[in-house]
Design a protein around this motif. Structure first.
Motif, mmCIF file in Angstrom:
data_model
loop_
_atom_site.group_PDB
_atom_site.id
_atom_site.type_symbol
_atom_site.label_atom_id
_atom_site.label_comp_id
_atom_site.label_asym_id
_atom_site.label_seq_id
_atom_site.Cartn_x
_atom_site.Cartn_y
_atom_site.Cartn_z
ATOM 1 N N LEU A 154 0.852 -1.181 0.000
ATOM 2 C CA LEU A 154 0.000 0.000 0.000
ATOM 3 C C LEU A 154 0.891 1.235 0.000
ATOM 4 O O LEU A 154 1.885 1.285 0.717
ATOM 5 N N ARG A 155 0.529 2.220 -0.824
ATOM 6 C CA ARG A 155 1.287 3.476 -0.876
ATOM 7 C C ARG A 155 0.355 4.631 -0.550
ATOM 8 O O ARG A 155 -0.634 4.866 -1.266
ATOM 9 N N VAL A 156 0.639 5.345 0.527
ATOM 10 C CA VAL A 156 -0.165 6.518 0.886
ATOM 11 C C VAL A 156 0.283 7.677 0.006
ATOM 12 O O VAL A 156 1.409 8.142 0.083
ATOM 13 N N ARG A 157 -0.640 8.130 -0.846
ATOM 14 C CA ARG A 157 -0.306 9.180 -1.811
ATOM 15 C C ARG A 157 -0.844 10.559 -1.430
ATOM 16 O O ARG A 157 -0.441 11.562 -2.013
ATOM 17 N N GLY A 158 -1.781 10.610 -0.484
ATOM 18 C CA GLY A 158 -2.334 11.918 -0.146
ATOM 19 C C GLY A 158 -3.579 11.808 0.697
ATOM 20 O O GLY A 158 -3.836 10.785 1.343
ATOM 21 N N LEU A 159 -4.379 12.878 0.668
ATOM 22 C CA LEU A 159 -5.570 12.978 1.499
ATOM 23 C C LEU A 159 -6.787 13.302 0.649
ATOM 24 O O LEU A 159 -6.677 13.860 -0.443
ATOM 25 N N MET A 160 -7.957 12.961 1.175
ATOM 26 C CA MET A 160 -9.231 13.289 0.523
ATOM 27 C C MET A 160 -10.188 13.838 1.560
ATOM 28 O O MET A 160 -10.160 13.426 2.728
ATOM 29 N N PHE A 176 -11.060 23.077 2.571
ATOM 30 C CA PHE A 176 -10.024 22.702 1.615
ATOM 31 C C PHE A 176 -8.652 23.158 2.121
ATOM 32 O O PHE A 176 -7.663 22.428 2.025
ATOM 33 N N ARG A 177 -8.616 24.367 2.654
ATOM 34 C CA ARG A 177 -7.344 24.895 3.171
ATOM 35 C C ARG A 177 -6.850 24.069 4.339
ATOM 36 O O ARG A 177 -5.649 23.789 4.460
ATOM 37 N N GLN A 178 -7.770 23.663 5.190
ATOM 38 C CA GLN A 178 -7.378 22.854 6.351
ATOM 39 C C GLN A 178 -6.796 21.516 5.917
ATOM 40 O O GLN A 178 -5.823 21.022 6.510
ATOM 41 N N MET A 201 -10.115 16.767 -3.606
ATOM 42 C CA MET A 201 -11.142 17.615 -3.006
ATOM 43 C C MET A 201 -11.745 18.510 -4.078
ATOM 44 O O MET A 201 -11.079 18.876 -5.038
ATOM 45 N N GLY A 202 -13.025 18.797 -3.902
ATOM 46 C CA GLY A 202 -13.738 19.612 -4.870
ATOM 47 C C GLY A 202 -14.611 18.782 -5.773
ATOM 48 O O GLY A 202 -14.169 17.769 -6.322
ATOM 49 N N MET A 203 -15.886 19.213 -5.889
ATOM 50 C CA MET A 203 -16.840 18.535 -6.766
ATOM 51 C C MET A 203 -17.462 19.576 -7.696
ATOM 52 O O MET A 203 -16.971 20.698 -7.801
ATOM 53 N N SER A 204 -18.549 19.209 -8.366
ATOM 54 C CA SER A 204 -19.094 20.079 -9.416
ATOM 55 C C SER A 204 -19.343 21.507 -8.960
ATOM 56 O O SER A 204 -19.108 22.454 -9.705
ATOM 57 N N GLY A 205 -19.815 21.673 -7.723
ATOM 58 C CA GLY A 205 -20.188 23.006 -7.274
ATOM 59 C C GLY A 205 -19.075 23.851 -6.703
ATOM 60 O O GLY A 205 -19.252 25.065 -6.512
ATOM 61 N N VAL A 218 -9.904 16.474 -8.764
ATOM 62 C CA VAL A 218 -11.250 16.994 -8.519
ATOM 63 C C VAL A 218 -12.252 15.966 -9.016
ATOM 64 O O VAL A 218 -12.091 15.391 -10.092
ATOM 65 N N ARG A 219 -13.278 15.708 -8.217
ATOM 66 C CA ARG A 219 -14.248 14.654 -8.486
ATOM 67 C C ARG A 219 -15.543 15.295 -9.010
ATOM 68 O O ARG A 219 -16.319 15.849 -8.236
ATOM 69 N N VAL A 220 -15.758 15.222 -10.299
ATOM 70 C CA VAL A 220 -16.850 15.953 -10.926
ATOM 71 C C VAL A 220 -17.772 14.988 -11.661
ATOM 72 O O VAL A 220 -17.325 14.236 -12.529
ATOM 73 N N GLY A 221 -19.055 15.008 -11.290
ATOM 74 C CA GLY A 221 -20.028 14.154 -11.939
ATOM 75 C C GLY A 221 -21.103 14.947 -12.656
ATOM 76 O O GLY A 221 -21.245 14.897 -13.877
ATOM 77 N N THR A 222 -21.876 15.715 -11.887
ATOM 78 C CA THR A 222 -23.035 16.414 -12.432
ATOM 79 C C THR A 222 -22.665 17.359 -13.572
ATOM 80 O O THR A 222 -23.373 17.447 -14.586
ATOM 81 N N ALA A 223 -21.564 18.089 -13.436
ATOM 82 C CA ALA A 223 -21.168 19.053 -14.464
ATOM 83 C C ALA A 223 -20.776 18.373 -15.781
ATOM 84 O O ALA A 223 -20.742 19.019 -16.828
ATOM 85 N N ILE A 224 -20.514 17.066 -15.721
ATOM 86 C CA ILE A 224 -20.179 16.310 -16.932
ATOM 87 C C ILE A 224 -21.379 15.552 -17.471
ATOM 88 O O ILE A 224 -21.708 15.635 -18.654
ATOM 89 N N PHE A 225 -22.027 14.813 -16.582
ATOM 90 C CA PHE A 225 -23.081 13.901 -17.019
ATOM 91 C C PHE A 225 -24.499 14.437 -16.816
ATOM 92 O O PHE A 225 -25.456 13.826 -17.257
ATOM 93 N N GLY A 226 -24.635 15.582 -16.140
ATOM 94 C CA GLY A 226 -25.958 16.132 -15.858
ATOM 95 C C GLY A 226 -26.503 15.608 -14.551
ATOM 96 O O GLY A 226 -25.898 14.767 -13.875
ATOM 97 N N GLU A 227 -27.679 16.112 -14.169
ATOM 98 C CA GLU A 227 -28.314 15.670 -12.926
ATOM 99 C C GLU A 227 -28.690 14.200 -13.028
ATOM 100 O O GLU A 227 -29.088 13.714 -14.084
#
Length: 228
Positions: A154-160, A176-178, A201-205, A218-227
C-alpha cells in the motif's frame, strides 16, 4: 460534439482558468469523472471525448462497468468501502480515495499483496467532523498515516475530504485549506514511502475553489453527465 463531450470541454476550461488564476499549472490537476449510476455508454462517450479517469462509489457497480466498458480507462474508487469488498477491487482500480481506518488499509495491502503489487491510496479526512460522513479526524490522521506507512502493498499518496454542502463555494474554502495544511504537517513528518502529493477535493459546485487551495484531483459528476 455530443453533450458529454461539450460538458467535459467546459469543465476542463474551468479547471484551466482556476489553476492559472492560482498560479498553478493546469496539468497538475486531474479530473476524476464521477460516473456512479451512469450507464457504461456514458462512460464510453466520455472516454471517446478524451476522458480516461473515472471514479465510482459502489463496488458492484464498478465491477460491472469495468467489464462492460471497452475503452482503455483508469478507475478510482471514491466511495465508502467495506473491508469485505476489497477483494473485488484488487487489481481493478489504480487508487482508492476513501481509506479511513487501519483495518481497511490492512485488507487493501493483503489483497494487493496476493497479486504481487501495491495499491495507491488516499486517507479520507472528515475535516468538518460531520457525523453523517466517513473519514478519520484531523487529530488522528497523522497516527493513521504512520501506521499505514508500514504496510508492504500500500502506498499513501495523499488525502481526501468532502466538506459540508454550501450554496456558496467560498464557504467550502476553509475546509479545503485545512486539508492542505494537514497534508503539509504530515509531509513534514517524512514517513518512509509516504509521498502525500495528492489532494482529492472539490466537486461540481466548488472545484474551482478547491483548485485554488491545492487540489490535484477533482471529483466531478453532475457538471459532466448532468443531474442524476
Amino acid at each position: 460534439m455530443p453533450p458529454i463531450a461539450d460538458h467535459l470541454a467546459a469543465v476542463h476550461e474551468r479547471i484551466r482558468k482556476a489553476a492559472e488564476w492560482a498560479g498553478r499549472d493546469p496539468v497538475a490537476v486531474r479530473l476524476v469523472a464521477v460516473s456512479k449510476t451512469r450507464p457504461a455508454t456514458d462512460i464510453e462517450a466520455a472516454a471517446q471525448a478524451g476522458q480516461c479517469l473515472f471514479g465510482e462509489n459502489y463496488v458492484q457497480e464498478l465491477v460491472a462497468k469495468a467489464a462492460a466498458v471497452q475503452q482503455p480507462v483508469e478507475w478510482h474508487y471514491i466511495g465508502h468501502l467495506q473491508s469485505n469488498k476489497v477483494r473485488q477491487l484488487a487489481g481493478l482500480v489504480s487508487m482508492i480515495h476513501s481509506v479511513d481506518r487501519l483495518s481497511l488499509a490492512e485488507e487493501i495491502s493483503r489483497q494487493w499483496g496476493r497479486l504481487g503489487s501495491s495499491c495507491d491510496v488516499l486517507v479520507q479526512v472528515n475535516v468538518a467532523e460531520e457525523t453523517t460522513k466517513s473519514g478519520t479526524s484531523t487529530e488522528e490522521a497523522l497516527t493513521l498515516v504512520s501506521q499505514m506507512a508500514t504496510l508492504p502493498h500500500l502506498r499513501v499518496r495523499g488525502l481526501m475530504t468532502m466538506p459540508p454542502f454550501f450554496d456558496d463555494p467560498e464557504a467550502a474554502r476553509p475546509y479545503f485549506r485545512q486539508l492542505r495544511q494537514l497534508a503539509e504537517t504530515i509531509r513534514a513528518a517524512a514517513f518512509p514511502g509516504v509521498a502525500l502529493d495528492e489532494l482529492s477535493m472539490g466537486m461540481s459546485g466548488d472545484f474551482e475553489v478547491a483548485i485554488e487551495e491545492g487540489a490535484t484531483l477533482v471529483r466531478v459528476g453532475t457538471a459532466i453527465f448532468g443531474e442524476r
